[in-house]
Design a protein around this motif. Structure first.
Motif, PDB file in Angstrom:
ATOM      1  N   THR A  70       0.840  -1.188   0.000  1.00  0.00           N
ATOM      2  CA  THR A  70       0.000   0.000   0.000  1.00  0.00           C
ATOM      3  C   THR A  70       0.878   1.243   0.000  1.00  0.00           C
ATOM      4  OG1 THR A  70      -0.146  -0.008   2.412  1.00  0.00           O
ATOM      5  CG2 THR A  70      -1.921  -1.120   1.201  1.00  0.00           C
ATOM      6  N   CYS A  71       0.243   2.377  -0.154  1.00  0.00           N
ATOM      7  CA  CYS A  71       0.937   3.668  -0.134  1.00  0.00           C
ATOM      8  C   CYS A  71       0.121   4.594   0.754  1.00  0.00           C
ATOM      9  CB  CYS A  71       1.032   4.226  -1.548  1.00  0.00           C
ATOM     10  SG  CYS A  71       1.796   5.860  -1.608  1.00  0.00           S
ATOM     11  N   ALA A  72       0.787   5.170   1.756  1.00  0.00           N
ATOM     12  CA  ALA A  72       0.097   6.065   2.681  1.00  0.00           C
ATOM     13  C   ALA A  72       1.133   6.912   3.412  1.00  0.00           C
ATOM     14  CB  ALA A  72      -0.718   5.253   3.693  1.00  0.00           C
ATOM     15  N   TYR A  95       4.811   6.810   2.105  1.00  0.00           N
ATOM     16  CA  TYR A  95       5.686   5.639   2.120  1.00  0.00           C
ATOM     17  C   TYR A  95       4.945   4.467   1.499  1.00  0.00           C
ATOM     18  CZ  TYR A  95       8.546   8.182   5.441  1.00  0.00           C
ATOM     19  OH  TYR A  95       9.350   9.118   6.023  1.00  0.00           O
ATOM     20  N   PHE A  96       5.711   3.480   1.034  1.00  0.00           N
ATOM     21  CA  PHE A  96       5.139   2.192   0.691  1.00  0.00           C
ATOM     22  C   PHE A  96       5.100   1.381   1.987  1.00  0.00           C
ATOM     23  CE2 PHE A  96       7.324   3.312  -3.396  1.00  0.00           C
ATOM     24  CZ  PHE A  96       6.164   3.486  -4.141  1.00  0.00           C
ATOM     25  N   TRP A  97       4.064   0.539   2.119  1.00  0.00           N
ATOM     26  CA  TRP A  97       3.871  -0.250   3.327  1.00  0.00           C
ATOM     27  C   TRP A  97       3.672  -1.712   2.973  1.00  0.00           C
ATOM     28  CZ3 TRP A  97       3.921   2.089   8.164  1.00  0.00           C
ATOM     29  CH2 TRP A  97       3.901   3.480   8.155  1.00  0.00           C
ATOM     30  N   SER A 137       2.157  -5.524   3.633  1.00  0.00           N
ATOM     31  CA  SER A 137       0.791  -5.938   3.975  1.00  0.00           C
ATOM     32  C   SER A 137       0.605  -6.114   5.482  1.00  0.00           C
ATOM     33  CB  SER A 137       0.428  -7.236   3.253  1.00  0.00           C
ATOM     34  OG  SER A 137       1.315  -8.266   3.623  1.00  0.00           O
ATOM     35  N   TRP A 138       1.671  -6.366   6.227  1.00  0.00           N
ATOM     36  CA  TRP A 138       1.554  -6.565   7.671  1.00  0.00           C
ATOM     37  C   TRP A 138       1.675  -5.252   8.446  1.00  0.00           C
ATOM     38  CZ3 TRP A 138       5.451  -8.808   4.722  1.00  0.00           C
ATOM     39  CH2 TRP A 138       6.731  -8.292   4.877  1.00  0.00           C
ATOM     40  N   GLY A 139       1.687  -4.115   7.717  1.00  0.00           N
ATOM     41  CA  GLY A 139       1.642  -2.811   8.359  1.00  0.00           C
ATOM     42  C   GLY A 139       2.984  -2.180   8.688  1.00  0.00           C
ATOM     43  N   GLU A 140       4.062  -2.791   8.263  1.00  0.00           N
ATOM     44  CA  GLU A 140       5.388  -2.230   8.495  1.00  0.00           C
ATOM     45  C   GLU A 140       5.778  -1.331   7.322  1.00  0.00           C
ATOM     46  OE1 GLU A 140       9.892  -4.010   8.720  1.00  0.00           O
ATOM     47  OE2 GLU A 140       8.292  -5.141   9.709  1.00  0.00           O
ATOM     48  N   ARG A 141       6.422  -0.231   7.640  1.00  0.00           N
ATOM     49  CA  ARG A 141       6.871   0.697   6.610  1.00  0.00           C
ATOM     50  C   ARG A 141       7.917   0.004   5.737  1.00  0.00           C
ATOM     51  NH1 ARG A 141       8.715   6.576   8.551  1.00  0.00           N
ATOM     52  NH2 ARG A 141       6.776   6.256   9.657  1.00  0.00           N
ATOM     53  N   LEU A 142       7.706   0.029   4.416  1.00  0.00           N
ATOM     54  CA  LEU A 142       8.609  -0.617   3.458  1.00  0.00           C
ATOM     55  C   LEU A 142       9.725   0.332   3.018  1.00  0.00           C
ATOM     56  CD1 LEU A 142       9.459  -2.704   1.254  1.00  0.00           C
ATOM     57  CD2 LEU A 142       7.542  -1.897  -0.098  1.00  0.00           C
ATOM     58  N   ARG A 170      13.556  -3.483  -4.904  1.00  0.00           N
ATOM     59  CA  ARG A 170      14.604  -4.434  -4.514  1.00  0.00           C
ATOM     60  C   ARG A 170      14.207  -5.174  -3.235  1.00  0.00           C
ATOM     61  NH1 ARG A 170      18.779  -3.211  -1.244  1.00  0.00           N
ATOM     62  NH2 ARG A 170      18.599  -1.004  -1.748  1.00  0.00           N
ATOM     63  N   LYS A 171      13.637  -4.459  -2.285  1.00  0.00           N
ATOM     64  CA  LYS A 171      13.203  -5.083  -1.029  1.00  0.00           C
ATOM     65  C   LYS A 171      12.070  -6.079  -1.268  1.00  0.00           C
ATOM     66  CE  LYS A 171      14.540  -1.240   1.971  1.00  0.00           C
ATOM     67  NZ  LYS A 171      14.034  -0.208   2.919  1.00  0.00           N
TER      68      LYS A 171
END
Length: 93
Positions: free
Chosen positions: A51-53, A62-64, A66-71, A82-83
């Motif tokens: 997601t993006c929020a 930021y991109f996030w 699915s488990w809610g951690e900032r990517l 890459r991640k």
């Protein structure tokens, strides 16, 4: 419109993921925010939704995971890709 900005960031990530051989598409639902569905075509069971929020402590997006951690930051989609590619890489035993 905020959702248009988020979709634009997700589309940039689509291009970066495509360059890494992953299949990604933006999914827009009627009831929730848009998200990116990412699939490793060499191992279709390896998928992720991104997601993006904005962050909770900033207006920066930021991109996030699915488990809610900032990517990663949206201004660097190549590093975010890459991640994601690393997470969706098949593990050999």
């Amino acid at each position: 419109m905020v959702s248009d900005e988020r979709i634009a960031h997700l589309e940039e990530l689509v291009h970066a993921l495509d360059a890494r051989g992953l299949v990604a598409r933006v999914v827009q639902t009627r009831s929730g925010p848009a998200f990116l569905r990412v699939v490793n075509p060499d191992a279709a069971s390896l998928t992720e939704n991104v997601t993006c929020a904005p962050g909770p402590d900033t207006a920066d997006h930021y991109f996030w995971w699915s488990w809610g951690e900032r990517l990663h930051r949206v201004d660097d989609p190549d590093t975010a890709a890459r991640k994601v590619a690393r997470v969706l890489e098949p593990k050999t035993v």
